[in-house]
Scaffold this active site. Sequence first.
Site, PDB file in Angstrom:
ATOM      1  N   LYS A 148      16.205  21.796 -10.258  1.00 16.62           N
ATOM      2  CA  LYS A 148      15.582  20.538 -10.688  1.00 16.62           C
ATOM      3  C   LYS A 148      16.521  19.589 -11.429  1.00 16.62           C
ATOM      4  O   LYS A 148      17.344  19.993 -12.229  1.00 16.62           O
ATOM      5  CB  LYS A 148      14.394  20.839 -11.623  1.00 16.62           C
ATOM      6  CG  LYS A 148      13.210  21.478 -10.941  1.00 16.62           C
ATOM      7  CD  LYS A 148      12.496  20.549  -9.974  1.00 16.62           C
ATOM      8  CE  LYS A 148      11.637  19.547 -10.699  1.00 16.62           C
ATOM      9  NZ  LYS A 148      10.417  20.071 -11.263  1.00 16.62           N
TER      10      LYS A 148
ATOM     11  N   SER B  43      15.349  21.900 -15.509  1.00 17.25           N
ATOM     12  CA  SER B  43      14.178  22.710 -15.802  1.00 17.25           C
ATOM     13  C   SER B  43      14.653  24.044 -16.348  1.00 17.25           C
ATOM     14  O   SER B  43      15.682  24.568 -15.935  1.00 17.25           O
ATOM     15  CB  SER B  43      13.374  22.920 -14.523  1.00 17.25           C
ATOM     16  OG  SER B  43      12.567  24.069 -14.648  1.00 17.25           O
TER      17      SER B  43
ATOM     18  N   HIS C 168       0.840  -1.221   0.000  1.00 15.31           N
ATOM     19  CA  HIS C 168       0.000   0.000   0.000  1.00 15.31           C
ATOM     20  C   HIS C 168       0.867   1.261   0.000  1.00 15.31           C
ATOM     21  O   HIS C 168       0.437   2.303   0.474  1.00 15.31           O
ATOM     22  CB  HIS C 168      -0.955   0.032   1.193  1.00 15.31           C
ATOM     23  CG  HIS C 168      -1.682  -1.264   1.399  1.00 15.31           C
ATOM     24  ND1 HIS C 168      -2.905  -1.540   0.828  1.00 15.31           N
ATOM     25  CD2 HIS C 168      -1.338  -2.365   2.102  1.00 15.31           C
ATOM     26  CE1 HIS C 168      -3.293  -2.761   1.182  1.00 15.31           C
ATOM     27  NE2 HIS C 168      -2.354  -3.293   1.947  1.00 15.31           N
TER      28      HIS C 168
ATOM     29  N   GLU D 288      10.328   8.461 -16.781  1.00 13.28           N
ATOM     30  CA  GLU D 288       8.999   9.030 -17.025  1.00 13.28           C
ATOM     31  C   GLU D 288       8.518   8.697 -18.435  1.00 13.28           C
ATOM     32  O   GLU D 288       7.361   8.356 -18.655  1.00 13.28           O
ATOM     33  CB  GLU D 288       9.029  10.556 -16.835  1.00 13.28           C
ATOM     34  CG  GLU D 288       9.158  10.974 -15.391  1.00 13.28           C
ATOM     35  CD  GLU D 288       9.268  12.484 -15.273  1.00 13.28           C
ATOM     36  OE1 GLU D 288       8.241  13.146 -15.118  1.00 13.28           O
ATOM     37  OE2 GLU D 288      10.399  13.001 -15.358  1.00 13.28           O
TER      38      GLU D 288
END
Length: 459
Positions: free
Chosen positions: A284, A278, A157, A291
């Site tokens: 970043k 970024s 979970h 991804e």
Amino acid sequence: MSNKTWSGRFDEPVSELVKQYTGSIDFDKRLAQADIQGSLAHAQMLHEAGILSAQDLADIRRGMAEIQDDIASGSLQWSLDLEDVHMNIERRLTDKIGDAGKRLHTGRSRNDQVATDIRLWLRGEIDIIRNLIRDLQTALAELAQQHADAVMPGFTHLQVAQPVSFGHHMLAYVEMLGRDDERMADCRKRVNRMPLGAAALAGTTFPIQRETTAKLLDFEQICQNSLDAVSDRDFAIEFTAAASLLMIHLSRLSEELIVWMSPRFGFIDLADRFCTGSSIMPQKKNPDVPELVRGKSGRVIGHLTGLLVLMKSQPLAYNKDNQEDKEPLFDTVDTVRDTLRIYADMMRGVTVKRENMRAAVLQGFATATDLADYLVKRGLPFRDSHEVVARAVRHAEQQGCDLADLALATLQSFSDLIAEDVFAVLTPEGSLNARNHLGGTAPEQVRAQAARWLAALTE
Ligand code: ARG
């Protein structure tokens, strides 16, 4: 240049729009090598069966060799007027060698030709993909070996559950990829059957020898029904289904890498060459590669859906619908190949932050089950022991510490079965080592499994 291959019965040429709509050369030129390979085998069989002269066969071989050179040098101009790869190659051949080129299509149709080409091509791609799967498995098994004793929280979970070894976690993916490889190998058996000889749909009136062609093309089996041979694309669907599962497995690993790399977790770092920055936020470092893998899995699943729907309700035998099998199939192969290749490189460049993983284990009462098992081994029924530990966890939570940080006397206030030796089971390492059985997370087991895989993968 009108399409003289079939235009004899028509009063007017197809419109420009229809030509573009129905043509497939832009994408099926990718099948050129398979098409030539199939044609050469067909021609040899025709000759052996006494249907084609030795001179014609020699001319066809010479012409095809020239076409292969033209393709390699980029001098062959593919023409939309000639619709598809089959008719482009046949026309070039005839331009080069004359009538022998026109005899090549004896006892054959584009319907069995295209079905044969796709199978030949896909068979080769499956072999490449299987090698890439095994390389990624090797990278993961090596990582597992290196980090067999690195503790990290195992989750259920997405809540801290029990300590596991990072190596054990990597080996879970080695297992998944092992099944993906099996599925590819199994699917290859059904890809590797020869439709050639089915002709348009009913077979041919020429005395062809399908066994000869099959042998020349190294097909394991021959499709036994001509209608089925030219019309079904179930082998392509099966491959895309196996590819979808593979991509789903990689999407799961990608999701974990993304989460683990976020500073909140800080379990791993990916090498800079797999990340981007970024344009606005200087701090970043984004895990673009995982991804995109996660995103591209959707694309492959989409191709599976597309192929299933393409096949659904098609009456026998060949229908032009089937020309639509190629782009999804090609894109599936490209996506899977690129993904596997980049993934193996990426995993070889992962930094494992062992201290951060261990710290996370200590924050989540990951050894609570170990304490419960400890009490059971001293005679307490499991349900009671579960209750005792739940109270101890609540107390530790209020104190803001881990179970292992509680004083012995405090622990004993929850159960007098607890003794000094409890601390051995409350450490993450004790917890790992205690699960020392086949399939368990003990470092000894993880090392053995990693070694087993590495030996199998170098076979
Ligand atoms: N380009 C076609 C395809 O990909 C080849 C077969 C065409 N057959 C036909 N009867 N029109 O399916």
